[in-house]
Design a protein around this motif. Sequence first.
Motif, mmCIF file in Angstrom:
data_model
loop_
_atom_site.group_PDB
_atom_site.id
_atom_site.type_symbol
_atom_site.label_atom_id
_atom_site.label_comp_id
_atom_site.label_asym_id
_atom_site.label_seq_id
_atom_site.Cartn_x
_atom_site.Cartn_y
_atom_site.Cartn_z
ATOM 1 N N PRO A 26 -1.220 19.226 -13.212
ATOM 2 C CA PRO A 26 -2.225 18.780 -12.223
ATOM 3 C C PRO A 26 -1.845 19.144 -10.788
ATOM 4 C CG PRO A 26 -1.681 16.997 -13.727
ATOM 5 C CD PRO A 26 -0.724 18.102 -14.007
ATOM 6 N N LEU A 27 -0.551 19.118 -10.476
ATOM 7 C CA LEU A 27 -0.124 19.490 -9.131
ATOM 8 C C LEU A 27 -0.377 20.967 -8.856
ATOM 9 C CD1 LEU A 27 3.216 17.501 -8.874
ATOM 10 C CD2 LEU A 27 1.029 16.967 -7.806
ATOM 11 N N LEU A 28 -0.098 21.809 -9.850
ATOM 12 C CA LEU A 28 -0.355 23.233 -9.688
ATOM 13 C C LEU A 28 -1.848 23.513 -9.593
ATOM 14 C CD1 LEU A 28 2.273 24.838 -12.071
ATOM 15 C CD2 LEU A 28 2.232 24.886 -9.579
ATOM 16 N N PHE A 29 -2.641 22.751 -10.314
ATOM 17 C CA PHE A 29 -4.087 22.913 -10.272
ATOM 18 C C PHE A 29 -4.601 22.650 -8.859
ATOM 19 C CE2 PHE A 29 -8.472 21.578 -11.073
ATOM 20 C CZ PHE A 29 -8.899 22.624 -11.875
ATOM 21 N N VAL A 30 -4.157 21.540 -8.258
ATOM 22 C CA VAL A 30 -4.552 21.196 -6.890
ATOM 23 C C VAL A 30 -3.979 22.212 -5.909
ATOM 24 C CG1 VAL A 30 -4.268 19.464 -5.063
ATOM 25 C CG2 VAL A 30 -4.833 18.750 -7.386
ATOM 26 N N HIS A 31 -2.748 22.618 -6.130
ATOM 27 C CA HIS A 31 -2.104 23.589 -5.246
ATOM 28 C C HIS A 31 -2.863 24.907 -5.220
ATOM 29 C CE1 HIS A 31 0.658 27.023 -4.705
ATOM 30 N NE2 HIS A 31 1.047 26.317 -3.655
ATOM 31 N N ASN A 32 -3.276 25.387 -6.361
ATOM 32 C CA ASN A 32 -3.954 26.679 -6.411
ATOM 33 C C ASN A 32 -5.340 26.632 -5.791
ATOM 34 O OD1 ASN A 32 -1.978 28.415 -7.573
ATOM 35 N ND2 ASN A 32 -2.226 27.283 -9.468
ATOM 36 N N TYR A 33 -6.047 25.532 -5.961
ATOM 37 C CA TYR A 33 -7.349 25.431 -5.303
ATOM 38 C C TYR A 33 -7.210 25.221 -3.801
ATOM 39 C CZ TYR A 33 -10.034 25.788 -9.512
ATOM 40 O OH TYR A 33 -10.603 26.273 -10.656
ATOM 41 N N SER A 34 -6.177 24.537 -3.375
ATOM 42 C CA SER A 34 -5.938 24.432 -1.933
ATOM 43 C C SER A 34 -5.498 25.779 -1.372
ATOM 44 C CB SER A 34 -4.907 23.349 -1.624
ATOM 45 O OG SER A 34 -3.658 23.670 -2.186
ATOM 46 N N GLY A 72 -4.971 36.167 4.210
ATOM 47 C CA GLY A 72 -6.120 35.830 3.373
ATOM 48 C C GLY A 72 -6.172 36.690 2.129
ATOM 49 N N CYS A 73 -5.913 37.981 2.283
ATOM 50 C CA CYS A 73 -5.900 38.880 1.112
ATOM 51 C C CYS A 73 -4.768 38.531 0.163
ATOM 52 C CB CYS A 73 -5.785 40.328 1.563
ATOM 53 S SG CYS A 73 -7.249 40.958 2.366
ATOM 54 N N LEU A 74 -3.602 38.203 0.709
ATOM 55 C CA LEU A 74 -2.471 37.822 -0.138
ATOM 56 C C LEU A 74 -2.784 36.554 -0.929
ATOM 57 C CD1 LEU A 74 0.455 38.425 -0.976
ATOM 58 C CD2 LEU A 74 1.187 37.035 0.958
ATOM 59 N N SER A 75 -3.399 35.582 -0.289
ATOM 60 C CA SER A 75 -3.784 34.351 -0.989
ATOM 61 C C SER A 75 -4.824 34.635 -2.062
ATOM 62 C CB SER A 75 -4.335 33.326 0.003
ATOM 63 O OG SER A 75 -3.366 32.958 0.934
ATOM 64 N N LEU A 76 -5.742 35.533 -1.767
ATOM 65 C CA LEU A 76 -6.771 35.901 -2.744
ATOM 66 C C LEU A 76 -6.164 36.602 -3.955
ATOM 67 C CD1 LEU A 76 -9.826 35.923 -3.300
ATOM 68 C CD2 LEU A 76 -9.890 38.166 -2.200
ATOM 69 N N VAL A 77 -5.211 37.467 -3.731
ATOM 70 C CA VAL A 77 -4.548 38.168 -4.834
ATOM 71 C C VAL A 77 -3.786 37.169 -5.701
ATOM 72 C CG1 VAL A 77 -2.681 39.787 -5.372
ATOM 73 C CG2 VAL A 77 -4.419 40.408 -3.705
ATOM 74 N N ARG A 78 -3.055 36.271 -5.064
ATOM 75 C CA ARG A 78 -2.276 35.273 -5.826
ATOM 76 C C ARG A 78 -3.211 34.334 -6.593
ATOM 77 N NH1 ARG A 78 2.430 35.241 -7.991
ATOM 78 N NH2 ARG A 78 3.509 35.777 -6.092
ATOM 79 N N PHE A 79 -4.295 33.902 -5.958
ATOM 80 C CA PHE A 79 -5.242 33.013 -6.624
ATOM 81 C C PHE A 79 -5.930 33.713 -7.787
ATOM 82 C CE2 PHE A 79 -9.491 31.159 -7.166
ATOM 83 C CZ PHE A 79 -9.140 29.853 -7.455
ATOM 84 N N SER A 80 -6.293 34.969 -7.615
ATOM 85 C CA SER A 80 -6.957 35.683 -8.717
ATOM 86 C C SER A 80 -6.019 35.866 -9.898
ATOM 87 C CB SER A 80 -7.503 37.024 -8.244
ATOM 88 O OG SER A 80 -6.459 37.866 -7.839
ATOM 89 N N GLN A 81 -4.733 36.032 -9.628
ATOM 90 C CA GLN A 81 -3.763 36.126 -10.725
ATOM 91 C C GLN A 81 -3.711 34.806 -11.488
ATOM 92 O OE1 GLN A 81 0.364 36.420 -9.632
ATOM 93 N NE2 GLN A 81 0.872 37.504 -11.512
ATOM 94 N N TRP A 82 -3.668 33.704 -10.755
ATOM 95 C CA TRP A 82 -3.644 32.393 -11.411
ATOM 96 C C TRP A 82 -4.949 32.137 -12.150
ATOM 97 C CZ3 TRP A 82 -6.820 28.150 -10.405
ATOM 98 C CH2 TRP A 82 -6.488 26.998 -11.101
ATOM 99 N N LEU A 83 -6.077 32.495 -11.562
ATOM 100 C CA LEU A 83 -7.382 32.286 -12.164
ATOM 101 C C LEU A 83 -7.503 33.020 -13.498
ATOM 102 C CD1 LEU A 83 -10.181 30.986 -11.332
ATOM 103 C CD2 LEU A 83 -10.828 33.304 -10.724
ATOM 104 N N MET A 84 -7.043 34.258 -13.531
ATOM 105 C CA MET A 84 -7.092 35.035 -14.774
ATOM 106 C C MET A 84 -6.232 34.386 -15.859
ATOM 107 S SD MET A 84 -9.143 37.510 -14.206
ATOM 108 C CE MET A 84 -8.844 38.834 -15.322
#
Length: 183
Positions: A26-34, A72-84
Amino acid sequence: MNNTDLLNSTIVHLGSCSEHRALTRPLLFVHNYSLIVFGCILNFLAFVILIQGSLRCHSTFAYLAFLSLSNGCLSLVRFSQWLMKYYFNIEIDHFLVSCRIFHFLFDFLTHFSVFTLVCVNIDRARTVTRNRPNTKFSRSTFHTVLIREFVIACFLSTYHLHWLVKFGYKSKNSISKSIFVYS
């Protein structure tokens, strides 16, 4: 009690990895959306604000605009990796092309941010040591910053090209093998 007994008792008290995953998920879930909200969306918003004509004529604001864009691009790349991984159960590192692209983007964007911060520090030091408080900045200041950032981006792209060209290898049996120990 010797060191081995202490180590064994510590391992027993820690519990299994599944218990820790149940706590941290749950912490990682909140962390990734933040990360997507604060890291990506707000950085892109800061870029839009800092790129406006009234601010971009100051070199510091122009550098900060590029810093916001790269972060912003770096955060987007990291988030897309987690999302996949989280929603589609697709490991980016299991595919050679996507693994190469993601590792290139991670390193390029991280180092671009660092070099942009160095440029901001140099620019601020130059501005403070130069005693001209009432001097207007020229319109070409943004173009100078743009050229400097472009040179840094070209240098870093060339430096990190090895991620796109040499990361992973093919064996003699034409079976694609990749080395993915980088995390």
